[in-house]
Design an enzyme around this catalytic site. Structure first.
Site, short mmCIF file in Angstrom:
data_model
loop_
_atom_site.label_atom_id
_atom_site.label_comp_id
_atom_site.label_asym_id
_atom_site.label_seq_id
_atom_site.Cartn_x
_atom_site.Cartn_y
_atom_site.Cartn_z
N ASP A 25 -0.44 5.70 6.06
CA ASP A 25 -0.21 7.60 7.44
C ASP A 25 0.17 8.67 6.39
O ASP A 25 1.47 8.61 6.48
CB ASP A 25 -1.00 7.64 8.50
CG ASP A 25 -0.79 8.80 9.05
OD1 ASP A 25 -1.26 9.80 8.18
OD2 ASP A 25 -0.62 8.79 10.30
N ASN A 27 0.00 12.28 7.39
CA ASN A 27 0.06 13.33 8.57
C ASN A 27 0.29 12.68 9.41
O ASN A 27 0.10 14.23 10.42
CB ASN A 27 -0.39 14.67 7.62
CG ASN A 27 -2.13 13.64 8.39
OD1 ASN A 27 -1.98 12.88 8.61
ND2 ASN A 27 -3.22 14.32 7.89
N ASP A 29 -1.49 11.32 11.79
CA ASP A 29 -2.53 11.60 12.41
C ASP A 29 -3.40 10.34 12.86
O ASP A 29 -3.91 10.08 13.29
CB ASP A 29 -4.37 12.40 12.02
CG ASP A 29 -4.52 12.27 10.69
OD1 ASP A 29 -3.42 10.54 10.54
OD2 ASP A 29 -5.19 12.24 9.70
N ASP A 33 -4.22 6.94 3.70
CA ASP A 33 -4.21 8.46 3.50
C ASP A 33 -4.19 8.31 1.86
O ASP A 33 -2.99 7.71 2.07
CB ASP A 33 -4.55 10.03 4.12
CG ASP A 33 -3.05 10.23 4.70
OD1 ASP A 33 -2.25 9.99 3.86
OD2 ASP A 33 -2.86 10.66 5.69
N ASP A 102 -13.57 1.53 -5.47
CA ASP A 102 -14.74 0.40 -5.23
C ASP A 102 -16.66 1.14 -5.09
O ASP A 102 -17.00 2.53 -4.61
CB ASP A 102 -14.68 0.76 -3.51
CG ASP A 102 -15.26 -1.12 -2.44
OD1 ASP A 102 -16.03 -1.01 -2.85
OD2 ASP A 102 -13.91 -1.65 -2.44
N ASP A 202 -19.48 -4.07 -4.49
CA ASP A 202 -20.13 -4.06 -3.44
C ASP A 202 -21.19 -4.59 -2.85
O ASP A 202 -21.97 -4.23 -4.17
CB ASP A 202 -19.98 -3.11 -2.02
CG ASP A 202 -20.32 -2.97 -1.07
OD1 ASP A 202 -19.21 -4.11 -0.37
OD2 ASP A 202 -21.06 -3.12 -0.25
N GLU A 244 -18.46 -8.16 -6.59
CA GLU A 244 -18.98 -9.52 -5.37
C GLU A 244 -20.33 -9.79 -4.59
O GLU A 244 -20.92 -9.07 -5.05
CB GLU A 244 -18.48 -7.99 -3.90
CG GLU A 244 -18.91 -9.24 -2.64
CD GLU A 244 -18.37 -7.65 -1.11
OE1 GLU A 244 -18.03 -8.64 -0.29
OE2 GLU A 244 -19.77 -7.85 -1.16
N HIS A 317 -10.81 -7.19 3.04
CA HIS A 317 -10.45 -6.15 4.20
C HIS A 317 -11.92 -7.21 4.79
O HIS A 317 -11.85 -6.33 6.06
CB HIS A 317 -10.54 -5.10 3.63
CG HIS A 317 -12.20 -5.02 3.39
ND1 HIS A 317 -12.45 -5.33 1.48
CD2 HIS A 317 -13.71 -4.88 3.83
CE1 HIS A 317 -13.66 -5.38 1.20
NE2 HIS A 317 -14.06 -4.68 1.74
N ASP A 318 -12.44 -7.80 4.53
CA ASP A 318 -13.62 -9.01 5.25
C ASP A 318 -12.56 -10.12 6.46
O ASP A 318 -13.64 -10.81 6.40
CB ASP A 318 -14.29 -9.30 4.53
CG ASP A 318 -15.35 -7.55 4.02
OD1 ASP A 318 -15.39 -6.24 4.65
OD2 ASP A 318 -15.40 -7.91 3.49
O1 TEU Z 1 -19.71 -7.48 1.98
C1 TEU Z 1 -20.02 -7.84 2.16
C2 TEU Z 1 -20.50 -8.80 3.01
O2 TEU Z 1 -21.74 -9.40 2.96
C3 TEU Z 1 -20.20 -8.86 4.34
O3 TEU Z 1 -20.70 -8.57 5.45
C4 TEU Z 1 -18.93 -10.63 4.43
O4 TEU Z 1 -20.63 -11.72 4.18
C5 TEU Z 1 -18.74 -10.73 5.53
O5 TEU Z 1 -17.30 -9.53 6.35
C6 TEU Z 1 -17.47 -11.82 5.24
O6 TEU Z 1 -17.72 -12.76 5.58
C7 TEU Z 1 -19.47 -6.21 2.24
C8 TEU Z 1 -18.04 -5.38 2.27
O7 TEU Z 1 -16.77 -6.26 1.76
C9 TEU Z 1 -17.86 -5.51 3.31
O8 TEU Z 1 -16.52 -4.72 4.03
C10 TEU Z 1 -19.21 -4.65 3.95
O9 TEU Z 1 -19.27 -4.23 5.12
C11 TEU Z 1 -20.23 -5.18 3.57
O10 TEU Z 1 -20.31 -5.20 2.06
C12 TEU Z 1 -21.41 -3.66 3.45
O11 TEU Z 1 -21.32 -2.70 2.77
CA CA Z 2 -3.52 10.60 8.10
#
Ligand code: TEU
Ligand code: CA
Length: 542
Positions: A25, A27, A29, A33, A102, A202, A244, A317-318
């Site tokens: 971050d 700034n 908040d 960013d 993405d 995605d 993905e 991130h998942d």
């Molecule tokens: O993820 C695809 C997805 O099927 C996810 O729900 C995934 O199965 C789970 O998080 C991991 O086990 C992509 C993106 O990476 C995710 O962040 C999004 O929520 C999703 O698509 C919808 O765009």
């Molecule tokens: Ca920020």
């Protein structure tokens, strides 16, 4: 005439994933960013990566962390402006670092202008941009989506229902409509013209649906749509695409990424990340056998190498932190390093998720106020009456996507230097010794190990282009070989918290000739005819 993809630069790419909300971050908040990403360019250059992938930063209500896009060609004001993004491209490109963004084109936000129009009336010009059905159809085709919600959402304006796999705020686009497809192509060219070097696509396999049954598993026009995307967009410059996919075998994936088909460049496979779960369920911990994990990775090596190109992933991130899934609380540094060597020295393009290079463990998630992610909220509501709070939070701690979305720890200042304000998701975490500044000053840190690993991955062709062969995979011990132009290298590991011996005979006889250690996670590692491997010890030898 289009310029087809000319180089195979992706074969020597190490791609660092940035989740912009949680990276840095600038700034105060409390929200990461674009200027924050720019400010860390030197850090990433020192790490040695040569490509970044940035998760969505487009205008969005962020019901699903930005994977619900309201305007494809703009930057969300919480993250900055288009000018900031151009500056980001300039900064990273000047360091020789490529930038991938993405591409979320299976669905939009319900606030997207197309959807606002589409819902208004049955003869609106945008009606067919989305997938609409009446009540009788929906009654006969009920099902739950990814976030434990119904897949059909009612709108009163036209007394009908629209289709969504993810949240009800993520209506799905109708790819059968050629006008929608050409609008998407235009949008992709907009980002390519700005200088973007590739796209992470995605849930791209979902774009083609059976018109008779949109929720069903058939994807009749997927290859056609992907080839069209290639012709209309991706082939226009030397850019790469990473799909993905979920539930794909190597056999099913190959036609999507085989070069001659001109569809996509790479695809993720996550088989090994399902290990250590009970019956494959994401939120339930089960037994973990290291040789299954290595075996999954080796299976993809054997099936894809020579035909297309693999990807190598431990986190994103998942997913919760790989250390908390597969590593050891007693040996955090050793196990984080072993995981990295085991996975990334195989053949394929390596993807590192922000903070993974620090060996981060999960933050603490133990109350409703520590949950932010929509998937986790869906899980919470589904199980809150069935399970005791203890049992429920144990599962959420294990599986939640929030684990990877806490602010990146940069130093030991308040909130670990992620922000000077209040972080958007203020979860408790123990990053006192695992933050970038602390690890910078410690030559035994996971960060220093990643630097060396990334260096050999990019600069030693045995680890990028070399052939792969699994030589041994029994209980917790594994050995594999990489070979390029008659030069061998071996990756050895003890994926357990007890010491074991490994005799270099039979299939491992070649290892006896090794005299040099390229990389190891114990300072006094040694090569002997019988190797004594300590907990999570890994040795890369030649
Ligand atoms: O993820 C695809 C997805 O099927 C996810 O729900 C995934 O199965 C789970 O998080 C991991 O086990 C992509 C993106 O990476 C995710 O962040 C999004 O929520 C999703 O698509 C919808 O765009
Ligand atoms: Ca920020």
């Amino acid at each position: 005439m289009s310029i087809k993809q000319t180089t195979d630069w992706y074969k020597k790419a190490v791609i660092y994933q940035i989740y912009p909300r949680s990276f840095c971050d600038s700034n105060g908040d409390g929200i990461g960013d674009i200027q924050g990403i720019i400010s860390k360019a030197d850090y990433l250059e020192d790490l040695g990566i040569n490509t970044i992938w940035i998760s969505p930063f487009y205008k969005s209500p962020k019901i699903d962390g930005g994977y619900d896009i309201e305007d494809y060609c703009s930057v969300d004001e919480e993250y900055g402006t288009l000018e900031d993004f151009k500056a980001l491209l300039k900064t990273y490109h000047s360091k020789g670092i490529r930038v991938i963004t993405d591409l979320v084109i299976n669905h939009t936000s319900d606030r997207h202008a197309w959807f606002k129009e589409s819902r208004k009336s049955k003869n609106n010009p945008y009606r067919d941009f989305y997938i609409w059905r009446d009540k009788s159809y929906v009654d006969a085709h009920q099902g739950l989506g990814e976030f434990n919600q119904s897949q059909w959402e009612y709108t009163a304006e036209t007394d009908s229902y629209y289709f969504h796999t993810f949240s009800k705020e993520q209506p799905e686009l109708n790819w059968e409509n050629p006008l929608l497809r050409s609008k998407i192509h235009e949008m992709i060219r907009f980002w390519m013209d700005l200088g973007v070097d590739g796209f992470r696509c995605d849930v791209i396999y979902l774009i083609s649906k059976d018109p008779e049954n949109p929720a069903g598993p058939n994807r009749p026009r997927l290859h056609e749509f992907l080839h069209e995307l290639y012709e209309q967009c991706f082939s226009l410059k030397d850019c790469i695409t990473i799909a993905e996919l979920w539930g794909y075998s190597p056999e099913k994936m190959l036609p999507l990424i085989a070069k001659e088909r001109e569809e996509l460049t790479l695809a993720f496979q996550f088989d090994h990340l399902s290990r250590g779960r009970k019956n494959g369920r994401k939120y339930e911990r089960g037994d973990f056998c290291p040789n299954d994990f290595i075996g999954d990775l080796a299976k993809w090596q054997n099936e894809i190498n020579g035909k297309a190109w693999n990807t190598l992933v431990l986190e994103n991130h998942d997913q919760p932190r790989s250390l908390s899934r597969f590593g050891s609380p007693q040996y955090p540094k050793e196990s984080a390093k072993l995981l990295a060597a085991a996975c990334f020295l195989m053949q394929g393009t390596a993807f590192i998720y922000q903070g993974q290079e620090l060996g981060l463990a999960n933050p603490i998630i133990n109350s409703r106020s520590t949950i932010n992610d929509i998937e986790t909220i869906g899980y919470y509501h589904r199980y809150k009456t069935e399970l005791s709070p203890d049992a429920l939070y144990k599962r959420i701690q294990f599986g939640s996507r929030d684990n990877a979305r806490v602010g990146m720890p940069w130093d030991n200042s308040p909130h670990f230097g992620f922000t000077s304000g209040k972080p958007w998701n203020d979860l408790p975490c123990n990053y006192e010794s695992t933050n970038a500044a602390a690890e910078q000053n410690d030559s035994t840190s996971v960060l220093h190990f990643y630097r060396k690993l990334i260096h050999i991955k990019i600069h030693d062709e045995r680890f990028s282009l070399g052939d792969f062969q699994l030589l041994y995979n029994v209980d917790s011990l594994f050995v594999y070989q990489r070979k390029y132009q008659n030069q061998n290298a071996f990756v050895i590991g003890n994926f357990s918290d007890s010491a074991v011996s490994l005799c270099l005979c039979d299939a491992l006889a070649d290892l006896k000739n090794c005299s040099n250690i390229i990389l190891s996670n114990y300072a006094d590692a040694a090569l002997k005819p019988v190797l004594h491997l300590r907990p999570y010890e890994t040795i890369v030898a030649e």
